[in-house]
Design an enzyme around this catalytic site. Structure first.
Site, PDB file in Angstrom:
ATOM      1  CE  LYS A  20      -5.422 -61.416  48.770  1.00  0.00           C
ATOM      2  NZ  LYS A  20      -4.390 -60.354  48.690  1.00  0.00           N
ATOM      3  CG  ASP A  22      -5.007 -57.580  46.716  1.00  0.00           C
ATOM      4  OD1 ASP A  22      -4.373 -57.266  45.686  1.00  0.00           O
ATOM      5  OD2 ASP A  22      -4.454 -57.861  47.803  1.00  0.00           O
ATOM      6  CD  GLU A  50      -4.513 -54.607  48.461  1.00  0.00           C
ATOM      7  OE1 GLU A  50      -5.507 -54.211  49.111  1.00  0.00           O
ATOM      8  OE2 GLU A  50      -3.702 -55.437  48.910  1.00  0.00           O
ATOM      9  CD  GLU A  67       0.414 -56.672  49.017  1.00  0.00           C
ATOM     10  OE1 GLU A  67       0.751 -57.851  49.150  1.00  0.00           O
ATOM     11  OE2 GLU A  67      -0.771 -56.296  49.102  1.00  0.00           O
ATOM     12  CG  ASP A 106       4.948 -54.909  53.903  1.00  0.00           C
ATOM     13  OD1 ASP A 106       4.039 -55.756  53.770  1.00  0.00           O
ATOM     14  OD2 ASP A 106       6.069 -55.203  54.366  1.00  0.00           O
ATOM     15  CG  HIS A 131       0.425 -55.689  52.941  1.00  0.00           C
ATOM     16  ND1 HIS A 131       1.628 -56.343  53.104  1.00  0.00           N
ATOM     17  CD2 HIS A 131      -0.457 -56.614  52.500  1.00  0.00           C
ATOM     18  CE1 HIS A 131       1.471 -57.615  52.757  1.00  0.00           C
ATOM     19  NE2 HIS A 131       0.227 -57.805  52.388  1.00  0.00           N
TER      20      HIS A 131
HETATM   21 MG   LIG Z   1      -2.632 -57.166  48.721  1.00  0.00          MG
END
Ligand SMILES: [Mg+2]
Length: 425
Positions: free
Chosen positions: A220, A248, A274, A301, A324, A351
């Site tokens: 992240k 992400d 992402e 997602e 997703d 995802h």
């Molecule tokens: Mg993500």
């Protein structure tokens, strides 16, 4: 004649914010939750259809209320006739003349329909004694396109083109199914990458991921550039040059910020960036994709429906499509999205994580491999090692791969004890 006689809902919440599992730049304190649905029939076989919408806590009760609005459509229905025409059922729910005002085809009501559709697929797969991926992969190309609503898609994908894609994949189905069962489907892991973890935990989890056989991890990013650079340095050092590192941003940036920030992260050889910006900003994603190339842009997602995916593909705005299981209106719409991705030659890396998303989405990726795209090249399903123990058929992930579920159903059934123990309120 068996009928659907009850629709039970559950507001289930896990206190994951206490350990910062799932923390990222936009969602610092998620409590992984499910607005959960059980469809009961009077068939006397004891089989129920289970589905859910994944949420991250507050508002899960609103999502449950949306599930309840579907009672009128579902109660009393003939089970065999309904399961034999899930394309028809999808159209009936999605195009309900009053419910559609709440979207149309996006957000809480659309996701509620997704949970109901997925619960019906769960029921059908259980009744046919097959895992969902195998059930979908056993349908003829004509049966598969009948599941899809081509409304709003035909400028990018017609029914005939979809049939062509599916027919082209038909000859290799048996061989790929055998390969899937013996070798599994590639996975990558986000377990090390949550923003709330300290450096030692990051390094330890990166090491474990590589030892466990994962060929890609994800971190992240997006809250603080210096921290991102430090964490990427640690991850790259521990993982070595041969393991992919995706990042992400969870929608954190405006378009210009995204381009500048990714430029600074470029030296770490990113596998993809992402959700750099708003999930609805198709032209923004296209601008970012152009500016950061050849770093791939990934999103999906939070992609509300097949129309949005169509436009992302038409605009060249993504090169990794992150399907997703519970964001759109269930299996049927995801089949449409898989077909769109195949038409545009874009890879799908679903995802997952949350609660139950790994269990649910693996079936779609495996169906795609057997019957749609016919490939796993550069494709992988996200894996996060949380909350699997609450499911009746938890994922089997080892050696960096998802191994195909054998149990009948869609993987969406939670233990009754978990539903009770984590019931909210
Ligand atoms: Mg993500």
């Amino acid at each position: 004649m068996a009928r659907i006689v009850a629709l039970h809902t559950h507001d289930v919440r896990f206190p994951t914010s206490q350990t910062l599992d799932g923390s990222d730049a936009m969602n610092p304190d998620p409590d992984y939750s499910a607005a959960y649905l059980r469809l009961v029939t009077d068939a006397g076989d004891g089989l129920e259809g289970h589905g859910f919408v994944f949420t991250i806590g507050r508002g899960n009760d609103v999502q449950v209320a949306a599930l309840r609005t579907l009672e009128g459509h579902l109660l009393g229905r003939d089970v065999d006739a309904t399961l034999a025409d899930l394309g028809g059922l999808w159209r009936e729910l999605v195009h309900d003349s009053q419910l559609r005002w709440l979207g149309p085809e996006k957000g809480i009501m659309h996701m509620a329909i997704g949970a109901a559709v997925n619960a019906l697929w769960d029921l059908r797969a259980k009744r046919e004694g097959k895992p969902l991926w195998q059930l979908l992969s056993s349908l003829t190309p004509e049966e598969i396109v009948d599941l899809v609503d081509f409304r709003y898609l035909t400028d990018a994908l017609t029914r005939d083109e979809a049939l062509e894609i599916l027919r082209a994949a038909q000859p290799g189905r048996a061989e790929r199914e055998a390969r899937l069962v013996s070798e599994g489907y590639p996975a990558y892991t986000t377990t090390p990458g949550w923003l709330g973890y300290d450096d030692d935990k990051l390094a330890r989890l990166c090491r474990e991921a590589v030892e466990d056989g994962f060929r890609q991890i994800k971190l992240k990013v997006g809250a603080d550039l210096d921290e991102d650079l430090r964490r990427l340095r640690i991850a790259r050092e521990v993982c070595g040059p041969d393991v992919g590192i995706a990042v992400d941003a969870n929608q954190r940036w405006d378009v210009g910020d995204a381009i500048a920030w990714v430029e600074r992260l470029r030296p770490f050889d990113l596998a993809w960036i992402e959700e750099p910006t708003s999930p609805d900003d198709i032209l923004g994603h296209a601008a970012i994709a152009k500016a950061v190339a050849p770093i791939p842009v990934a999103t999906g997602e939070h992609g509300a429906n097949r129309v949005l995916f169509k436009q992302l593909l038409q605009a060249g705005a993504l090169s990794v499509l992150q399907l997703d299981a519970t964001r759109v209106a269930g299996v049927n719409e995801n089949v449409a999205i898989l077909l769109l991705a195949a038409k545009f030659g874009v890879r799908v890396c679903p995802h997952a994580g949350g609660v139950g998303l790994c269990e649910a989405v693996q079936h779609l990726a495996m169906f795609d491999f057997v019957a749609v795209s016919g490939t796993t090249e550069d494709r992988m399903i996200e894996f996060v090692d949380h909350l699997h123990e609450h499911f009746v058929t938890p994922v089997d992930v080892h050696s960096g791969r998802y191994f195909a579920p054998k149990a009948p159903g869609a993987g969406t059934e939670m233990h009754a004890s978990s539903l009770a123990e984590y019931a909210h309120g």
